[in-house]
Motif scaffolding. Sequence first.
Motif, PDB file in Angstrom:
ATOM      1  N   GLU A 272      37.861  48.815  48.239  1.00  0.00           N
ATOM      2  CA  GLU A 272      38.079  48.448  46.838  1.00  0.00           C
ATOM      3  C   GLU A 272      39.541  48.160  46.506  1.00  0.00           C
ATOM      4  O   GLU A 272      39.860  47.154  45.860  1.00  0.00           O
ATOM      5  CB  GLU A 272      37.549  49.550  45.927  1.00  0.00           C
ATOM      6  CG  GLU A 272      37.609  49.215  44.456  1.00  0.00           C
ATOM      7  CD  GLU A 272      37.077  50.342  43.586  1.00  0.00           C
ATOM      8  OE1 GLU A 272      36.723  50.069  42.430  1.00  0.00           O
ATOM      9  OE2 GLU A 272      37.025  51.502  44.067  1.00  0.00           O
ATOM     10  N   TYR A 312      31.015  44.197  39.529  1.00  0.00           N
ATOM     11  CA  TYR A 312      31.414  44.079  38.123  1.00  0.00           C
ATOM     12  C   TYR A 312      30.882  45.245  37.286  1.00  0.00           C
ATOM     13  O   TYR A 312      31.526  45.669  36.311  1.00  0.00           O
ATOM     14  CB  TYR A 312      30.938  42.741  37.548  1.00  0.00           C
ATOM     15  CG  TYR A 312      31.643  41.561  38.147  1.00  0.00           C
ATOM     16  CD1 TYR A 312      32.982  41.314  37.872  1.00  0.00           C
ATOM     17  CD2 TYR A 312      30.997  40.708  39.048  1.00  0.00           C
ATOM     18  CE1 TYR A 312      33.662  40.244  38.445  1.00  0.00           C
ATOM     19  CE2 TYR A 312      31.657  39.634  39.620  1.00  0.00           C
ATOM     20  CZ  TYR A 312      32.988  39.402  39.324  1.00  0.00           C
ATOM     21  OH  TYR A 312      33.643  38.353  39.891  1.00  0.00           O
ATOM     22  N   ILE A 315      33.400  48.035  37.467  1.00  0.00           N
ATOM     23  CA  ILE A 315      34.568  47.745  36.635  1.00  0.00           C
ATOM     24  C   ILE A 315      34.259  48.009  35.163  1.00  0.00           C
ATOM     25  O   ILE A 315      35.041  48.656  34.443  1.00  0.00           O
ATOM     26  CB  ILE A 315      35.021  46.282  36.827  1.00  0.00           C
ATOM     27  CG1 ILE A 315      35.529  46.073  38.251  1.00  0.00           C
ATOM     28  CG2 ILE A 315      36.103  45.906  35.809  1.00  0.00           C
ATOM     29  CD1 ILE A 315      35.816  44.629  38.603  1.00  0.00           C
ATOM     30  N   LYS A 318      33.877  51.837  34.542  1.00  0.00           N
ATOM     31  CA  LYS A 318      35.157  52.553  34.546  1.00  0.00           C
ATOM     32  C   LYS A 318      35.970  52.252  33.288  1.00  0.00           C
ATOM     33  O   LYS A 318      36.586  53.158  32.710  1.00  0.00           O
ATOM     34  CB  LYS A 318      35.954  52.168  35.796  1.00  0.00           C
ATOM     35  CG  LYS A 318      35.416  52.765  37.084  1.00  0.00           C
ATOM     36  CD  LYS A 318      36.283  52.364  38.271  1.00  0.00           C
ATOM     37  CE  LYS A 318      35.797  53.011  39.552  1.00  0.00           C
ATOM     38  NZ  LYS A 318      36.627  52.614  40.728  1.00  0.00           N
ATOM     39  N   ASN A 319      35.965  50.990  32.867  1.00  0.00           N
ATOM     40  CA  ASN A 319      36.714  50.624  31.655  1.00  0.00           C
ATOM     41  C   ASN A 319      36.101  51.257  30.414  1.00  0.00           C
ATOM     42  O   ASN A 319      36.825  51.683  29.506  1.00  0.00           O
ATOM     43  CB  ASN A 319      36.751  49.105  31.502  1.00  0.00           C
ATOM     44  CG  ASN A 319      37.693  48.454  32.505  1.00  0.00           C
ATOM     45  OD1 ASN A 319      38.617  49.103  33.004  1.00  0.00           O
ATOM     46  ND2 ASN A 319      37.476  47.187  32.802  1.00  0.00           N
TER      47      ASN A 319
END
Length: 333
Positions: A272, A312, A315, A318-319
Amino acid sequence: MSLKKEISMNNPLVSIIIPAYNSFVFLPETVASALNQSYTNIEVIVIDDGSTDNTQTLFDNFKRKGVQCYKIKNKGASNARNIGLSKAKGVYIQFLDADDILHKNKIEFQIKKMLLEKAELSYSTWAQFSTNTTKHGVFRFKDYNYSKTRTGKELMASFGMDNWFMPVFCWLVHRSLIEKAGAWNVNITNNDDGEYFSRILYHSKKVICIDEILGYYRVLPTDSLSSLNSLNKFESAFKSYQLITELLKKDKNTDLLSYSKRMYYYLYMWAEKEYPSLSKKAAKEFDKLKANSFLSKKKKYWICIEWFGLFYGTIIYKNSVKILVKIRKVCRF
């Protein structure tokens, strides 16, 4: 039945195969753990895979203790294990890496239970250590029923859904399974043991566990997730996962593919930060497999993965977590 045949059936020969490459520092302790087994009908075979250190200087002492020693050209651990198998005469095979350690009762406990339950494959629980096996960290997997007898395929499905695994030294294998599985793949240098034992497990009708720590995995400074730090290592691991997936698809049981999804997920995680494009490559393979995953137990994360794919979805998840943390901090004031 002749007395000789009866003895061999109740006290079968076990071959312990140790591939070694530049293992001068650790090999004596590893060989000693093999020779000191409470089960005595064993043969110990060391294959020096073209070491450039002083490994071969250990051979005279090993041979005096009955160890079979061979030096070959450097072609990798899988090739060395294949050479070891060609020399082995045992009914059962124990693979042992040159820096790991066997508990003195490992072979005895496994053989007794395998003979009693007519099992062709067994494994034990294990621990990891750095310098001394008396000071080790017990590596047990929670929420797993070690006492349950499974087929090899059921065990692989459990690896995927329950998120666990066994190092190579944990297994004791009947030669009949070795013959069904075939040779170690010499074209794989990363996860070669995982690929090989997927074939062993695929053919296993009965697998039992000895729920005692009977093996010790040596943790070295290079042993970490970040050790998967080169393109060659990634590609080799990726190739091994593809071969495993091709094998499991033959069974047409989608539960088995959770094992492949687990492997692709960890490959995605390993790559990653340093190799985003390779990470995305592993994530795509994860998404292709229409099977469940141990990640489904993390419901919110799993929803993101199902909607947006692993790359995706991770991502986005996590955001969103970061945003929620910030909101909570603001709300405290």
